[in-house]
Write a protein that holds these residues in place. Structure first.
Motif, short mmCIF file in Angstrom:
data_model
loop_
_atom_site.label_atom_id
_atom_site.label_comp_id
_atom_site.label_asym_id
_atom_site.label_seq_id
_atom_site.Cartn_x
_atom_site.Cartn_y
_atom_site.Cartn_z
N THR A 122 13.29 58.64 -2.95
CA THR A 122 13.49 59.43 -1.73
C THR A 122 12.17 59.89 -1.12
OG1 THR A 122 13.73 61.46 -3.05
CG2 THR A 122 15.74 60.23 -2.53
N GLN B 203 10.47 55.80 0.12
CA GLN B 203 11.07 55.86 1.45
C GLN B 203 9.99 56.00 2.52
OE1 GLN B 203 14.48 55.44 2.03
NE2 GLN B 203 13.64 55.14 4.08
N ALA C 89 21.44 52.73 -1.71
CA ALA C 89 20.18 52.41 -1.03
C ALA C 89 19.89 50.91 -1.12
CB ALA C 89 19.04 53.22 -1.65
#
Length: 475
Positions: free
Chosen positions: A308, A312, A395
């Motif tokens: 995250t 990301q 994801a």
């Protein structure tokens, strides 16, 4: 690296030469000399120097500086020349922006490697967790009762055998004593008769032969009787000596059986101690497993934090850089459709390759996390692990979907190019490899109708100006 990603990267490696053949790098030399042409030539020279065959590979810092220099040269004249000049400027800006994106793509690759390393460490800890719990279960499952019962049965058997051997030894000893007593008694009787015989013979000393005859006959009878008692005594003593060794044999048997019994008693004590040790060992193994579970939870948190956070961010920055390069390529479509399509295809292919590789990394992590979340020996943080696994799987699905869209867009862009000859053969090879990648990602095998990639359509003039301002802001 998966075969799919390898195909995509091999295909991408063939594109740059095709774009050069299409006239991207040499276009400024064909333009009329005006205020725009020198800038185009200067930028073209910079880009050609960075990618010239046989030249040394410059460092990232130098390449970034040169790409930014080319962009700074091109931006002021990006819309100041003819349509052909503006298209050339747009394609060269796209090339420079693509060059600026490459370090960011490498960052994504590096982060994927870090994620793989974390997953490997996580798998190793999970293996240790499973092993410790299995050993603890084995230690706890030890039940001494059956083994102790068997040992106790054998001890009782030895006790009975010992008593029997002792009784046999006592019986032999009693028999020997009895025989010896009988032999002694017979011997005593023989001795007494010998004395009596001698007394009778002594009485004949003063008698005549006729008078002494009865005494001689009595003495002979006494001698024969004494001889008989002596034979009996010797027989009895011989019998006693014959069975006497049985006493030693029985004593040895008692000693042997006693040693066996004592060993069995020691074994029973060891079994009891083993049960206690098993419980202690299980407790120690459980404690080690608890520490391993803590490390597993830490690694899971690191994975989720990296996904995250760093991952990301790196993906977003790489996508933004590639989208900027694609947007510049799209502005050249009206005057140089073939060059724009080739550039767009290359950029979209790079996008797909990066996203597919990251999706594979996320999928790998999700697979390992799923295995841990469903471990036979549940971890204390099982719920958290299952949640993280779900996040990684989601994801991965989303990233794979984006990668598929990028590869389809790359295929469509290459379909829209109009290169001929050797360049066309190279494009066909690339398209075939991209088609394989699309199918491996679950995309359609049939090529859709040709249409311009919507993602990188030519922006409005004012949007282009806004993008230029945004890019300047970082310099």
């Amino acid at each position: 690296m998966s075969r799919t990603i390898s195909h995509a990267r091999n295909a991408r490696a063939r594109i740059s030469a095709v774009i050069l053949l299409a006239g991207l790098a040499v276009m400024p030399g064909c333009l009329e000399e005006d205020e725009v042409s020198p800038a185009l030539k200067e930028a073209s020279s910079i880009l050609e120097a960075l990618g010239a065959p046989g030249s040394g590979v410059p460092g990232d810092e130098f390449r970034e500086r040169e790409y930014r220099e080319a962009i700074n040269i091109l931006r002021p004249i990006a819309s100041s020349g003819s349509d052909v000049q503006n298209a050339a400027a747009a394609l060269m800006m796209s090339r420079a922006e693509f060059g600026l994106a490459e370090p960011k793509l490498k960052v994504v690759t590096d982060i994927d490697a870090q994620l793989y390393a974390l997953v490997s460490a996580l798998r190793a800890e999970y293996t240790e967790w499973s092993s410790l719990n299995s050993l603890a279960e084995t230690a706890e499952s030890f039940d001494p009762a059956p083994e102790q019962a068997d040992i106790n049965t054998k001890i009782q058997e030895r006790e009975r055998a010992i008593a029997e051997a002792q009784q046999n030894a006592a019986a032999v000893k009693a028999r020997v004593a009895e025989l010896e007593a009988q032999a002694n008694e017979a011997s005593d009787q023989a001795a007494a008769l010998r004395v009596r015989e001698q007394e009778v013979r002594n009485q004949t000393a003063t008698l005549s032969a006729r008078d002494a005859l009865p005494f001689h006959e009595e003495a002979a009878s006494l001698r024969r009787e004494a001889d008989a008692f002596e034979v009996t005594a010797e027989t009895l003593q011989s019998q006693a000596e014959t069975i006497r060794p049985e006493i030693i044999d029985q004593d040895l048997e008692v000693e042997r059986l006693t040693q066996q019994r004592d060993l069995l008693v020691a074994s029973a004590q060891e079994v009891a101690a083993k049960a206690v040790e098993g419980r202690d060992e299980a407790a120690d193994l459980r404690e080690q497993a608890t520490q391993t579970a803590t490390r597993i939870n830490d690694l899971v948190q690191q994975l989720e934090s990296m996904r995250t956070g760093e991952a990301q961010t790196a993906i977003d920055e790489a996508k933004a850089s590639l989208e900027a390069a694609g947007s510049s390529a799209g502005r050249a479509r009206s005057a140089d459709r073939s060059g724009a399509q080739l550039a767009t295809g290359e950029i979209q292919q790079a996008m797909g390759t990066t996203l597919a590789a990251h999706a594979a990394t996320l999928r790998h992590a999700a697979t390992v996390l799923n295995q841990i979340a469903n471990a036979r020996a549940p971890l204390p943080s099982q719920t958290t692990i299952a949640s993280v696994e779900s996040s990684f799987a989601g994801a991965a699905d989303a990233m794979q979907s984006e990668a598929l869209e990028a590869f389809i867009a790359a295929r469509d862009a290459f379909d829209g190019s109009s290169v001929k000859g050797e360049a066309s053969d190279r494009i066909d090879t690339v398209k075939a490899e991209i088609a394989q990648t699309i199918e491996s990602l679950g995309g359609p095998s049939a090529e859709p109708e040709l249409e311009s990639p919507a993602e990188f359509d030519e922006p409005a003039a004012e949007d282009a100006g806004d993008e230029a301002d945004t890019e300047d802001g970082g310099e």
